[in-house]
Every structure is written in C-alpha cells, then in structure tokens.
Design an enzyme around this catalytic site. Structure first.
Site, mmCIF file in Angstrom:
data_model
loop_
_atom_site.group_PDB
_atom_site.id
_atom_site.type_symbol
_atom_site.label_atom_id
_atom_site.label_comp_id
_atom_site.label_asym_id
_atom_site.label_seq_id
_atom_site.Cartn_x
_atom_site.Cartn_y
_atom_site.Cartn_z
ATOM 1 N N GLU A 1 -21.387 6.671 -59.734
ATOM 2 C CA GLU A 1 -22.674 7.741 -60.049
ATOM 3 C C GLU A 1 -23.380 7.143 -61.129
ATOM 4 O OE1 GLU A 1 -21.421 11.680 -60.444
ATOM 5 O OE2 GLU A 1 -20.391 11.712 -58.380
ATOM 6 N N GLY A 2 -23.717 5.899 -61.182
ATOM 7 C CA GLY A 2 -24.522 5.354 -62.438
ATOM 8 C C GLY A 2 -23.529 4.645 -63.359
#
Length: 752
Positions: free
Chosen positions: A442-443
C-alpha cells in the site's frame, strides 16, 4: 487586458507574481493530480496551517462499539483466535487451513465492511480495526485473510463506485464467502508509478453466450497479489485504449478497473510467492486475450478512465484502518510479553526488567505502543465521522508499520535467545518476519514518507496554495489575474500573521500560549502550537524559495512530513489521555510518548532548517524559529524508568495498553502471563529468601524462612517460569526433511 487598465497593485505586484508562479509550478501527471485531490483534510490541516484549534480535536466523539460489534469481537473473533495455530500454519501447512477458511466464511469475516442490506456486517471503522487487531495478535497470515476482503479491493470499490446490478450480484456473494476477492494492481514492470502500468485493454466487440457484446480484450501480468492464488473474482487495473474509436474520438482512455471472474478463459492464477515465510496466499496472475464485457467495468462504462481516482479515493480511508491495526497488534504483543518476560527472568538474582539498559528499551516499547495506539484510535474517530483523511492515512501507514519494526526489534533484544529460536513457543518471530511486508504494501514506506505525506499535505492543507495553482492554470489570463489578485493578498496577510505568531511562540518557548486543559499535559498542547506555527512558516519558505523544485527535494519533503506526523501523533496522545478520563496511572506513558514525539518533531524541523538549500533563508529560519536550537528534549532517565515499570508490573495501565491481545491458558502468551502474575504475587516471599540468602525454596522452608504453602507456591511458579523460558528444539529430520542418520555419542557415525 492591457497594462494601462490594471491597477498599480495588479500591474507591479500581482501580474509579475502570477507569471512567476506559472513558471515555477511543477509538472504534474494525471495520476499525481488525482492522488493529490483524493480524500478530505482534517486535523492535518489544522497542524499545517500553524494555529491548531484544540477544541475541534477534543470535541471529536469517541466511537464506542455497538452491542453487535462487541458481541462479534467477544464471540466469532475469539473463536477464530482459538483456531489459529500460527506455527503449524506457517511451517507445516504453509497455507491457510480449511478450518480457518470455514470459520472466516461462515462467521461473516469477509463482509465486515459490506452493508447489512447486502448480507454483510456493516461495522464501523473502529470495530473493523479492533477485530483485525485481535486476530493479528495470533499471527499475520490469518489476519490477512480478513484484511484483504475488507480493505482496498472489490468490496470497497463496489460500495463506492459500483452499479446497482454489480452491488446486488457481488456484495452478498462476497459477504458470505461464495466469492473470494483479490485486487490486481502491481504490474511486472511498474511498482508505485501507475502511469507506467503495462497491462492493457483494447475496446472491441466479442461474443458472450453467442451474442455480440461490447467490451475489451485485456492482457496483463500482475504480481504480489494477496489472495490472488485462491480468488474467484479478481479486481483488475489496466490501461484502456480505443484505437478503433468505438467509444469516441479519444484513443487513450486511461486506467480502468474491472471485476473478472477467475474462471474466465485466458485467466491464469494459482502460482504463489512466499512473502516473509507467511502462509497467506500471495502470488502472480496473468491474463491472455481475456474478453471483458463492458458491464464488468466497476461502475459501468461511465467509469472508464477513472480507475486511479477510484483507487486513491478508496485508499484515502483504507490505509488508516487495516495496516495500523496489524502493526499496533504486534506492538501490543511486544509490550505485553516484554514487560512480563523481563519481570520473570532473573540475572544476578534480580529481574532483568530492573536493569537500566533493559528499562531504556522497555520504556521505548511502552511509550511507542501507547502513542501509536492513540494515533490509531484518533484516526478511526475521524473515519467514523465520515472523513477520508488521505494525509492522515499516509501518516498512519508509515508510522504504524515503522513503529511495528522498532518495537519488535526492541522486544527481540530483551527476549534475546527466547525470540531467536523459532518454534511454537516463539510469539514474536512470525510478526517479525512480516515486518517487510507491512513496510512495502500500500505504498512503500520510503515513497510514502518522502513524497506523499508532505507532498500531498502541503497543497491540500494550505488555505490558498491549491486555489492559486488552479487560478494560475486558467487559460483565461485576464480572469486568472483578477482571481489571483484576490487570493494573493489574502495569502500574504495569512503569512504575515503566522510569522508573527511563530516568532512570539518560538522566542517565549510557547510558555505564554493557551492550552485547552489545565494540569500535567497543558505544556504539551502549547508546544504543539509552537511547532505548528514554526512548521507553517518553514513550509511557506520552502514553497516560495524552491517552487516546483521542492517536489524533487525529497529529503527536505520527508523531514517536513516527519514534523506534521509527529505533531499528529502527539495530538493523539493528548486526546487519548482526555478520552480515557485522565487516569493518573497513565501519566508516565503520556509524558514519555508526548516528549518523544515532540522531540522528534522539533529535531526534524531543525534538520530542514540546517539543510535548507538557500542558506540565508535557513539562517533566518533558525534565528526566528529555533534561536536556542532544539528545545523539546527526549524523556529523562527517571521518566523512562517509570514508563518501563508500567508494563513490568500488573496494573490497570498495563491492562489498558495491552487491551486487544488474545490471551488463553493453552497458548504461550497465556502461560507467560500466568507466570508473571504468580511471580509478582510471590515477590514478598522472594524478598525474604533474598534477605536470608536462601538459594532454593526447599532450603528456605527447611530453615523456617518461609512457610510450606509459600514454598509450594514458589516451586510451582518457578517451574512455570522455567517452562515459558524454554525454547523449541527439533530432531534433525524435522528441520532438514531428510531421514535421520545413525549417531554415536550425539555425533554422526563415520563410515566404516
């Protein structure tokens, strides 16, 4: 408009500045723009604007679990936790066992976020976090089976953007486990840069049940897809093109999202990655000339090209729930176990928890756990009010997973050999192996810190910058000049006002500022206001002097992001203390956490100033904002010792800190907890034995130092301490998988 028609101010100030702004604006891709505009702003804006209104923060309602949510936490969640055997799952099954899947499906874990009208639970963000956190204290892999369906994926995207037909078909099937979802985003040749995605769909006609159908022919190659190897429906992101102009004049239609049943011809799933030796299914998948009918596009044809905006909008909220829950779970287990283990383990006839070197580390575990759990709670309060705070979610993703990394490392150090040796008795190693996964998904954290937190926050949270950018990009230059003139002087007035506030607060160390409360935490509110004003001034200076180049000054941007992050976490610490009724027993943790976060915030600010590219501006900032350097100090040793004691002795504060950890008599954490409580209760007996220099309970009883009952209790407690201090060992063939060789005296026999 001719210059002679302009006012003097517009001619000599506004117009040159507008031209300058147009010249320094950074180039921005469409995906960057959509990410920037995703979600909402909240307490992050108060902090970045330099004058936070704490009445807004303290009036944020505490979200309490409903009766249904509490019952689910006490019932099905406890049931699932009892079924989980993380060691067996990880090293024997190397998969999620059938009984876990059956429980997850039958009890409704796959539909926590899906509304009741579609057969789901419709739980609050707070309830989802509490459920996932408790499961994660039993192991990361089982938690992932619940996290993926209830975070960024088909369910959330359908609820936000799906057509009514799509919702009616898929949501009930996702809620009851008929469908297992996964989401395919990461391409083989592109990571965080979605614009470089190589997965492509081409608009065309195909046949479905013998009928000519409008759709697209899609080819893709994805990797790192959690639940991908076992999913029945795959959410898919790809670039859509229309070379034959079937849909209109545009050829490149942009990133599009679709739901693809994995039994569709051309879809290839099943192969697996092995992330961090975790058992949850994760792997690559491919599509070869897969025909995707138009009604498989999430939201239908009108949502073509809006895929990235849809994703970042969903992510703006989702990143604040699931990963922080899993990370805080690991931190709570670390605090719970390290305090107990340090208390029962003795060296030189003294519990190791009383050695100052151990106290330093244990205090850090306790303080960081309190701080990050406070930030988790505050973020959930915002989400349950309907906010989708993108910057706050990025802060939580980065700092919760980094907190997990630091705290587990510290816990491993204190446990020493107990944590090094793998086996069923090791309650830290599985979460420790999962750290890189949490850091990356997620990043990736480096990108989140250096590009997203301040990069998004500086524009979204500023009262004028986003308007000025939009005006500067207006192709109607006359209208742009008029609009810019109005905004510009409001901006200048704001800047002058915040500079004066920053100077006043910095030169008085915030001592004369206001605080919304009286008592021991009032000073921290004042320091947040001081540093908030200093951050606002430094941010203004960075944007004015660097312009578009600030986007490339990632180390400066990262440190500015650190300032706002630590101010947010310190705000959360103070809010939690107020929300829980200001219990005096929590003060050592409150002081430790607040002082740590404020020190980190001011240190990061100092590093921005010291490294400011335009040196004369850096010197001016230092004079104005930090005339005496970093004033917020780290916690003193006496405070660290008090914070460490909080988790090394039974107390209501320790119970509050570890609330949410699954503990049962038949698991290692339960046995550790029992040994801890027994040894603390027997401390007076130990004291008598030490004073008499009795080496054993039997010797102390024989000499009349302790009673027979006391001796029996001490022997029972010491036996349990020995049991929980033991580590696992295995026959060689259990580790190597090879047949055992004949041995003599414990060594392999030599060939004759």
């Amino acid at each position: 408009m001719p210059d002679e028609e302009l006012s003097t101010r517009q001619r000599y100030i506004t117009k040159p500045l507008l031209n300058w702004v147009r010249g320094v604006l950074p180039t921005m891709s469409e995906t960057e723009r959509e990410a920037l505009e995703a979600g909402t702003i909240w307490w992050d804006a108060e902090l970045l604007r330099g004058d936070p209104d704490f009445s807004k923060l303290l009036s944020t309602p505490v979200q309490k679990l409903s009766a249904e949510e509490q019952a689910f936490l006490d019932g099905p969640t406890e049931k699932l936790c009892r079924l989980i055997d993380d060691w067996k799952m990880t090293f024997e099954d190397r998969d999620i066992p059938k009984e876990i899947w059956d429980c997850v499906k039958s009890e409704g874990f796959l539909g926590l976020i899906i509304p009741e009208e579609f057969g789901g639970k419709g739980f609050s963000a707070t309830a989802n976090s509490e459920i996932v956190m408790k499961i994660a204290t039993r192991g990361p892999s089982a938690a992932v089976t619940v996290i993926v369906p209830n975070s960024l994926g088909p369910g959330e995207l359908l609820m936000m953007f799906g057509t009514e037909d799509q919702k009616n078909h898929y949501l009930p099937r996702l809620a009851d486990g008929t469908e297992i979802p996964a989401f395919g985003l990461t391409s083989l040749d592109a990571g965080s840069d979605a614009a470089s995605m190589t997965d492509v769909g081409v608009v065309c006609y195909g046949k479905v049940n013998g009928k000519k159908t409008l759709g697209m022919r899609v080819n893709w190659a994805k990797r790192y897809i959690s639940l991908g190897p076992v999913c029945t429906v795959l959410g898919l992101a790809f670039k859509l093109t229309d070379p034959d102009h079937i849909l209109g004049d545009e050829e490149d239609l942009g990133i599009t999202l679709a739901l693809v049943p994995t039994d569709t011809a051309g879809v290839d799933i099943g192969r697996r990655h092995y992330p961090g030796m975790q058992a949850f299914p994760n792997g690559p998948n491919w599509g070869k000339d897969v025909f995707v009918p138009m009604d498989w596009v999430i939201g239908g044809q009108e949502r073509i090209g809006q895929g990235w905006k849809m994703l970042v909008t969903a992510l703006a909220a989702g990143r604040g729930i699931m990963l922080p829950a899993m990370s805080v779970a690991a931190m709570k287990v670390s605090a719970f176990s390290t305090g107990a283990y340090g208390r029962i383990r003795e060296q030189f006839n003294t519990p190791v928890s009383r050695f100052e070197g151990i106290q330093e580390v244990t205090a850090r575990i306790a303080g960081d756990t309190y701080a990050m759990d406070a930030a988790r709670r505050l973020t959930l309060q915002a989400l349950d009010m309907g906010e989708k705070p993108a910057v706050v979610s990025a802060i939580m993703k980065y700092h919760a997973t980094e907190g997990m990394r630091k705290t587990l490392n510290d816990a491993m150090d204190v446990h020493s050999g107990k944590a090094v040796i793998d086996g069923p008795k090791n309650y830290l190693s599985s979460a420790y192996r999962a750290i890189p996964i949490a850091i990356t998904v997620e990043g990736a954290n480096i990108m989140t810190r250096s590009l997203m937190i301040y990069g998004q926050g500086s524009i979204r949270c500023h009262p004028f910058i986003q308007q000025e950018i939009e005006v500067a990009q207006n192709e109607d230059h006359d209208q742009a000049l008029q609009d810019f003139d109005k905004i510009l002087f409001q901006h200048i007035g704001y800047t002058l006002k915040i500079i004066l506030k920053a100077i006043g607060r910095s030169w008085t160390f915030g001592l004369f500022g206001s605080a919304p409360v009286n008592g021991p935490t009032a000073r921290y509110f004042k320091q947040i206001k001081r540093l908030s004003a200093a951050l606002a001034v430094t941010s203004e200076a960075a944007m004015v002097t660097m312009g578009g180049a600030l986007k490339r000054k990632e180390m400066i941007s990262a440190r500015l992001g650190d300032v706002i992050s630590h101010l947010y976490i310190s705000s959360a610490v103070l809010k939690r203390f107020e929300d829980t009724g200001c219990p005096a027993g929590d003060l050592p943790l409150v002081h430790y956490a607040a002082q740590t976060q404020l020190h980190c915030a001011e240190t990061a600010l100092n590093e921005v100033i010291v490294n400011f590219p335009m040196k004369i501006v850096g010197w001016a900032l230092r004079l104005v904002l930090q005339p005496l350097g970093v004033r917020c100090r780290k916690p003193m040793d006496k405070l660290a010792a008090k914070a460490a004691d909080v988790i090394c002795e039974p107390s209501a504060t320790r119970d509050r800190l570890s609330d949410g950890v699954y503990v049962a008599d038949d698991i290692e954490l339960g046995r550790l907890d029992k040994a801890f409580k027994m040894m603390v209760e027997l401390e007076p007996v130990k004291r008598k034995m030490r004073k008499a220099r009795a080496r054993t309970a039997e010797e102390a009883e024989a000499e009349g130092i302790i009673t027979g009952n006391e001796a029996a209790a001490m022997l029972e407690a010491l036996a349990l301490v020995r049991e929980v201090s033991m580590v696992d060992d295995f026959a060689p063939e259990e580790i190597t998988g090879k047949p055992a060789s004949k041995k003599a005296n414990g060594r392999p026999r030599k060939a004759a």
